[in-house]
Scaffold this motif. Structure first.
Motif, PDB file in Angstrom:
ATOM      1  N   ASP A 285       0.774  -1.276  -0.168  1.00  0.00           N
ATOM      2  CA  ASP A 285      -0.378  -0.204  -0.102  1.00  0.00           C
ATOM      3  C   ASP A 285       1.219   0.995   0.171  1.00  0.00           C
ATOM      4  OD1 ASP A 285      -2.550  -1.333  -0.229  1.00  0.00           O
ATOM      5  OD2 ASP A 285      -2.333  -1.867   2.342  1.00  0.00           O
ATOM      6  N   ILE A 286       0.335   1.841  -0.565  1.00  0.00           N
ATOM      7  CA  ILE A 286       1.438   3.137  -1.231  1.00  0.00           C
ATOM      8  C   ILE A 286       0.379   4.851  -0.385  1.00  0.00           C
ATOM      9  CG2 ILE A 286       2.466   5.040  -2.406  1.00  0.00           C
ATOM     10  CD1 ILE A 286       3.098   2.199  -4.665  1.00  0.00           C
TER      11      ILE A 286
ATOM     12  N   VAL B 198       6.547  11.047  -8.563  1.00  0.00           N
ATOM     13  CA  VAL B 198       7.210   9.824  -8.428  1.00  0.00           C
ATOM     14  C   VAL B 198       7.589   8.849  -7.668  1.00  0.00           C
ATOM     15  CG1 VAL B 198       8.538   9.457 -10.303  1.00  0.00           C
ATOM     16  CG2 VAL B 198       7.479  11.627 -10.291  1.00  0.00           C
ATOM     17  N   ILE B 199       7.298   7.755  -7.270  1.00  0.00           N
ATOM     18  CA  ILE B 199       7.227   7.180  -6.628  1.00  0.00           C
ATOM     19  C   ILE B 199       8.178   5.944  -7.377  1.00  0.00           C
ATOM     20  CG2 ILE B 199       5.975   5.034  -4.882  1.00  0.00           C
ATOM     21  CD1 ILE B 199       3.605   7.134  -4.701  1.00  0.00           C
ATOM     22  N   GLU B 200       8.957   5.002  -6.346  1.00  0.00           N
ATOM     23  CA  GLU B 200      10.273   4.426  -6.671  1.00  0.00           C
ATOM     24  C   GLU B 200       9.925   2.569  -5.307  1.00  0.00           C
ATOM     25  OE1 GLU B 200      13.897   4.207  -9.156  1.00  0.00           O
ATOM     26  OE2 GLU B 200      15.196   4.217  -6.702  1.00  0.00           O
TER      27      GLU B 200
ATOM     28  N   LYS C  52      10.218  -0.743   0.204  1.00  0.00           N
ATOM     29  CA  LYS C  52       9.195  -0.246   0.632  1.00  0.00           C
ATOM     30  C   LYS C  52       8.973   1.019  -0.889  1.00  0.00           C
ATOM     31  CE  LYS C  52      11.606   3.337   3.756  1.00  0.00           C
ATOM     32  NZ  LYS C  52      11.396   4.488   4.667  1.00  0.00           N
ATOM     33  N   TYR C  53       8.041   1.360  -1.083  1.00  0.00           N
ATOM     34  CA  TYR C  53       7.989   1.829  -1.836  1.00  0.00           C
ATOM     35  C   TYR C  53       8.042   3.849  -1.003  1.00  0.00           C
ATOM     36  CZ  TYR C  53       5.558  -1.155  -4.312  1.00  0.00           C
ATOM     37  OH  TYR C  53       5.351  -2.340  -4.492  1.00  0.00           O
ATOM     38  N   ASN C  54       9.228   4.742  -2.146  1.00  0.00           N
ATOM     39  CA  ASN C  54       9.641   6.117  -1.693  1.00  0.00           C
ATOM     40  C   ASN C  54       9.157   7.500  -2.756  1.00  0.00           C
ATOM     41  OD1 ASN C  54      11.231   5.394   1.234  1.00  0.00           O
ATOM     42  ND2 ASN C  54      12.203   3.741  -0.991  1.00  0.00           N
TER      43      ASN C  54
END
Length: 227
Positions: free
Chosen positions: A6-7, A47-49, A54-56
């Protein structure tokens, strides 16, 4: 299908388009979210990576429409279109690159196509990059790399319920609708196939601030060299 993560997204910015592609060259595709800000009168794209489990967020509050076409020769290309109040079809579509820890415009590559980036994509035709996208009347149009139009659909295509609000004064709000998505498929034996959705508006697009989609058809197009 099951959830792998989940982000959480801070703030009330609304996601209107999502793309993925490894633009910064580290082997991990970034997630590009074009987002309307809380007032629906501007952009706050993110923008997520995925990294270290985890998603940053690696870029935030970008005032750009973002789109990632996947091309046969170069792979993913990040297109950006800076938001301009009053018109989402204001022609400036640029390639964006990762430089010094941020996404910046590539000064060597820009176009004058009158489309919105989130409803557009690129195809490789006769050694050139051609743009496919919707104009502000939901007509599908094809342009060569010099900006010249090569083809236009005979009728309305696409159709989206996403909009931003343009304040016209005296508390009057005008809803400006964004285009639907368009996909380019480069199959081995039949490259440059265009796939679009055609949403049938029961109101016939006669009311500026109302969309009522009651039916959907999928259209496929292939370039035969002339049309």
């Amino acid at each position: 299908f099951y959830t792998v993560g989940d982000i959480p997204l801070e703030g009330s910015a609304k996601v209107i388009a999502m793309d993925i592609g490894d633009i910064n060259g580290n082997g991990i595709p970034e997630i590009f979210l074009t987002r309307l800000n809380v007032t629906r009168q501007g952009l706050s794209s993110t923008v997520i990576e995925y990294n270290n489990g985890k998603y940053n967020i690696i870029a935030d509050k970008l005032s750009y429409y973002l789109r990632v076409p996947h091309t046969p020769t170069r792979g993913p290309i990040l297109l950006g279109q800076k938001h301009k109040l009053g018109t989402p079809f204001q022609r400036n579509v640029v390639e964006m690159v990762w430089q010094n820890g941020q996404y910046v415009e590539d000064s060597n590559w820009r176009t004058s196509w009158p489309v919105n980036a989130i409803g557009a994509t690129l195809g490789e035709i006769m050694g050139e990059y051609w743009m496919v996208g919707y104009d502000d009347t939901d007509h599908l149009r094809v342009f060569n790399d010099k900006g010249a139009q090569q083809w236009e659909s005979g009728g309305v295509r696409g159709g989206s319920s996403f909009f931003y609000e343009l304040n016209k004064g005296n508390s009057t709000i005008n809803q400006i609708y964004f285009p639907a998505r368009v996909q380019m498929r480069n199959l081995k034996n039949s490259p440059n196939q265009i796939v679009v959705s055609v949403n049938d508006d029961a109101i016939g697009r006669k009311l500026a601030n109302t969309r009522n989609f009651t039916d959907l058809i999928m259209y496929g197009y292939a370039w035969d060299g002339l049309d």
